[in-house]
Scaffold this active site. Structure first.
Site, PDB file in Angstrom:
ATOM      1  N   CYS A   1       0.719  -1.203  -0.069  1.00  0.00           N
ATOM      2  CA  CYS A   1      -0.067  -0.069  -0.053  1.00  0.00           C
ATOM      3  C   CYS A   1       0.960   1.108  -0.045  1.00  0.00           C
ATOM      4  CB  CYS A   1      -0.931   0.002   1.231  1.00  0.00           C
ATOM      5  SG  CYS A   1      -2.273   1.467   1.211  1.00  0.00           S
TER       6      CYS A   1
ATOM      7  N   CYS B   1       0.475   4.915   6.912  1.00  0.00           N
ATOM      8  CA  CYS B   1       0.077   4.507   8.245  1.00  0.00           C
ATOM      9  C   CYS B   1       0.884   4.034   9.060  1.00  0.00           C
ATOM     10  CB  CYS B   1      -1.353   4.013   8.148  1.00  0.00           C
ATOM     11  SG  CYS B   1      -2.275   4.580   6.795  1.00  0.00           S
TER      12      CYS B   1
ATOM     13  N   CYS C   1       0.491   0.139  10.414  1.00  0.00           N
ATOM     14  CA  CYS C   1       0.110  -0.716   9.395  1.00  0.00           C
ATOM     15  C   CYS C   1       1.033  -1.574   8.967  1.00  0.00           C
ATOM     16  CB  CYS C   1      -0.781   0.099   8.224  1.00  0.00           C
ATOM     17  SG  CYS C   1      -1.709  -1.306   7.278  1.00  0.00           S
TER      18      CYS C   1
ATOM     19  N   CYS D   1     -16.503  -9.239   5.873  1.00  0.00           N
ATOM     20  CA  CYS D   1     -15.805  -7.864   5.672  1.00  0.00           C
ATOM     21  C   CYS D   1     -14.513  -8.140   4.772  1.00  0.00           C
ATOM     22  CB  CYS D   1     -15.465  -7.273   6.753  1.00  0.00           C
ATOM     23  SG  CYS D   1     -16.803  -7.217   8.140  1.00  0.00           S
TER      24      CYS D   1
ATOM     25  N   CYS E   1     -19.446   2.156   8.863  1.00  0.00           N
ATOM     26  CA  CYS E   1     -18.722   1.674   9.934  1.00  0.00           C
ATOM     27  C   CYS E   1     -17.414   2.286  10.034  1.00  0.00           C
ATOM     28  CB  CYS E   1     -18.355   0.267   9.382  1.00  0.00           C
ATOM     29  SG  CYS E   1     -17.177  -0.777  10.662  1.00  0.00           S
TER      30      CYS E   1
ATOM     31  N   ARG F   1     -18.106  -2.209  18.201  1.00  0.00           N
ATOM     32  CA  ARG F   1     -17.347  -3.465  17.929  1.00  0.00           C
ATOM     33  C   ARG F   1     -16.077  -3.484  18.610  1.00  0.00           C
ATOM     34  NH1 ARG F   1     -16.636  -4.322  12.460  1.00  0.00           N
ATOM     35  NH2 ARG F   1     -18.904  -4.879  12.283  1.00  0.00           N
TER      36      ARG F   1
HETATM   37  N1  SAM Z   1      -6.729   0.719   3.219  1.00  0.00           N
HETATM   38  C1  SAM Z   1      -7.953   1.166   3.636  1.00  0.00           C
HETATM   39  C2  SAM Z   1      -7.987   2.052   4.853  1.00  0.00           C
HETATM   40  O1  SAM Z   1      -6.910   2.375   5.385  1.00  0.00           O
HETATM   41  O2  SAM Z   1      -8.985   2.703   4.889  1.00  0.00           O
HETATM   42  C3  SAM Z   1      -8.488  -0.265   4.213  1.00  0.00           C
HETATM   43  C4  SAM Z   1      -7.730  -1.279   5.017  1.00  0.00           C
HETATM   44  S1  SAM Z   1      -6.960  -0.808   6.491  1.00  0.00           S
HETATM   45  C5  SAM Z   1      -6.098  -2.237   6.954  1.00  0.00           C
HETATM   46  C6  SAM Z   1      -8.374  -0.584   7.554  1.00  0.00           C
HETATM   47  C7  SAM Z   1      -8.407  -0.242   9.101  1.00  0.00           C
HETATM   48  O3  SAM Z   1      -7.695  -1.231   9.789  1.00  0.00           O
HETATM   49  C8  SAM Z   1      -7.697   0.968   9.360  1.00  0.00           C
HETATM   50  O4  SAM Z   1      -8.201   2.295   8.936  1.00  0.00           O
HETATM   51  C9  SAM Z   1      -7.113   0.777  10.752  1.00  0.00           C
HETATM   52  O5  SAM Z   1      -8.125   1.413  11.375  1.00  0.00           O
HETATM   53  C10 SAM Z   1      -7.065  -0.611  10.816  1.00  0.00           C
HETATM   54  N2  SAM Z   1      -6.038  -1.165  11.167  1.00  0.00           N
HETATM   55  C11 SAM Z   1      -4.968  -1.325  10.312  1.00  0.00           C
HETATM   56  N3  SAM Z   1      -3.745  -1.709  10.838  1.00  0.00           N
HETATM   57  C12 SAM Z   1      -3.925  -2.013  12.264  1.00  0.00           C
HETATM   58  C13 SAM Z   1      -3.310  -2.403  13.198  1.00  0.00           C
HETATM   59  N4  SAM Z   1      -2.083  -2.778  13.241  1.00  0.00           N
HETATM   60  N5  SAM Z   1      -3.916  -2.409  14.528  1.00  0.00           N
HETATM   61  C14 SAM Z   1      -5.213  -2.189  14.560  1.00  0.00           C
HETATM   62  N6  SAM Z   1      -5.944  -1.545  13.410  1.00  0.00           N
HETATM   63  C15 SAM Z   1      -5.428  -1.547  12.391  1.00  0.00           C
HETATM   64 FE1  SF4 Z   2      -2.954   1.167   3.532  1.00  0.00          FE
HETATM   65 FE2  SF4 Z   2      -2.627  -0.070   5.870  1.00  0.00          FE
HETATM   66 FE3  SF4 Z   2      -2.997   2.760   5.698  1.00  0.00          FE
HETATM   67 FE4  SF4 Z   2      -4.887   1.253   4.773  1.00  0.00          FE
HETATM   68  S1  SF4 Z   2      -4.315   1.405   7.082  1.00  0.00           S
HETATM   69  S2  SF4 Z   2      -4.377   2.912   3.627  1.00  0.00           S
HETATM   70  S3  SF4 Z   2      -3.832  -0.585   4.035  1.00  0.00           S
HETATM   71  S4  SF4 Z   2      -1.276   1.611   4.833  1.00  0.00           S
END
Ligand code: SAM
Ligand code: SF4
Ligand code: DTB
Length: 346
Positions: free
Chosen positions: A65, A69, A72, A109, A200, A272
């Protein structure tokens, strides 16, 4: 203190989107027993207190990606050792959805590691949504930023929920993500809401935020034009290689407090208890349910990190006398009803 808590509890059916930050902070600061009493009162006025909605997650496109973030595992910018996978085939997704349904999940989901989906990708995902719905399950996708037109396409495909988290307060957000803004998030949420999709939207605790950041996140969620239908509260799953690895974890009772305040502010939303359950004791999870959490992710994997084993959740639910929600007819099929029974009794 008791009197004011009780008085507020009498308002447990009132839906407000005009909460002040001062009110949210005052709730956060209540003595624990008063807070739990209010949260339980609101919860019982709006939901079956012993029912939990169960969703199963699948990462349909993993890693690589472009976003940064800091929490992530899937960002291309961090060495997390995660193997990237392209968008899954429809048949593989359906196989996983059938298995989730057989295990008692009512919602499937699908998450994709996109900044925002491209037209060809969206077209493939539209097919997945249609086919998963045809199995009699609710559908949710999380694909990053959407234009109003894309949100409309997803609505036309029959999508039920779109997940798009605000993650934290607007101020703390800039310290966690630099490749998009809080306003980008709010714009996508508006597009999703205006398309008539269920929203959500929630956040993550344990990213080095203050108590004020947590209150501000809840305040923002509870003062959106409509409360999100579903509010996931995640505890950071710490991933080696990400900048937030090693950050201090939230105190369990602070996590419970956040759930309780979310329940009071958004009385009819599903709250949730999301990522992080694998690191929580049974007692902490039980307190979260008591505080008004009424939805979980079920299945031993979240997107890329672990979740409690299914047999552990069945045992916990059994011990707490929790039953899982079923979908209302006509979408509930016999197999699903049987699977629900299995989930509670196994
Ligand atoms: N890329 C898209 C986005 O960021 O909206 C969708 C996938 S992203 C993995 C979805 C959500 O997962 C993120 O907004 C975050 O809130 C949550 N998330 C991601 N990594 C996480 C982690 N290590 N621990 C807890 N929540 C996490
Ligand atoms: Fe990409 Fe992870 Fe950020 Fe979603 S949360 S935009 S998958 S880096
Ligand atoms: C949400 O709030 N939590 C889920 C879902 N929405 C998409 C994601 C949790 C991801 C946890 C880290 C991982 O497994 O990669």
């Amino acid at each position: 203190m008791y009197t004011s808590a009780a008085a507020s509890a009498l308002q447990s059916n009132l839906i407000r989107t005009d909460w002040s930050l001062t009110e949210v902070r005052a709730l956060m600061a209540l003595p624990f027993a008063d807070l739990m009493f209010q949260a339980q009162s609101v919860h019982r006025a709006n939901f079956d207190p012993n029912a939990v909605q169960v969703s199963t997650l699948l990462s349909i496109k993993t890693g690589a990606c472009p976003e940064d973030c800091a929490y992530c595992s899937q960002s291309v910018r961090f060495e997390t050792g995660l193997k990237s996978e392209p968008l899954m085939d429809l048949t593989d997704v359906l196989e996983r959805a059938r298995a989730a349904r057989a295990n008692g999940a009512t919602r499937f989901c699908m998450g994709a590691a996109y900044r925002s989906p491209k037209p060809k990708q969206l077209a493939q995902i539209v097919e997945m949504i249609k086919e998963v719905r045809a199995l009699g399950m609710e559908t949710c996708v999380t694909l990053g930023m959407l234009t109003p037109q894309q949100a409309g396409e997803l609505k036309d495909a029959g999508l039920d929920y779109y997940n798009h988290n605000l993650d934290t307060s607007a101020e703390h957000y800039q310290k966690v993500i630099t490749t998009r803004t809080y306003q980008d998030r709010l714009d996508t949420l508006a597009a999703v809401r205006d398309a008539g999709l269920k929203v959500c939207c929630g956040g993550i605790l344990g990213m080095g935020e203050t108590e004020l950041d947590r209150a501000q996140l809840l305040h923002t969620l509870a003062t959106l034009p409509q409360h999100p239908d579903s509010v996931p509260i995640n505890q950071l799953m710490q991933v080696p290689g990400t900048p937030l690895y090693g950050v201090e974890k939230p105190q369990p009772l602070d996590f419970v407090r956040t759930i309780a305040v979310a329940r009071i502010l958004m009385p009819r939303s599903y709250v949730r208890l999301s990522a992080g359950r694998s690191e929580m004791s049974d007692e902490t999870q039980a307190l979260c349910f008591l505080a008004g959490a009424n939805s979980i992710f079920y299945g031993d994997k979240l997107l890329t990190t672990e979740n409690p084993a299914e047999h552990q959740d069945r045992r916990l639910f059994d011990e707490l006398g929790i039953h899982t929600e079923t979908l209302a007819a006509p979408t509930t099929c016999a197999t699903q009803a049987r699977a629900q029974t299995d989930l509670v009794t196994a």
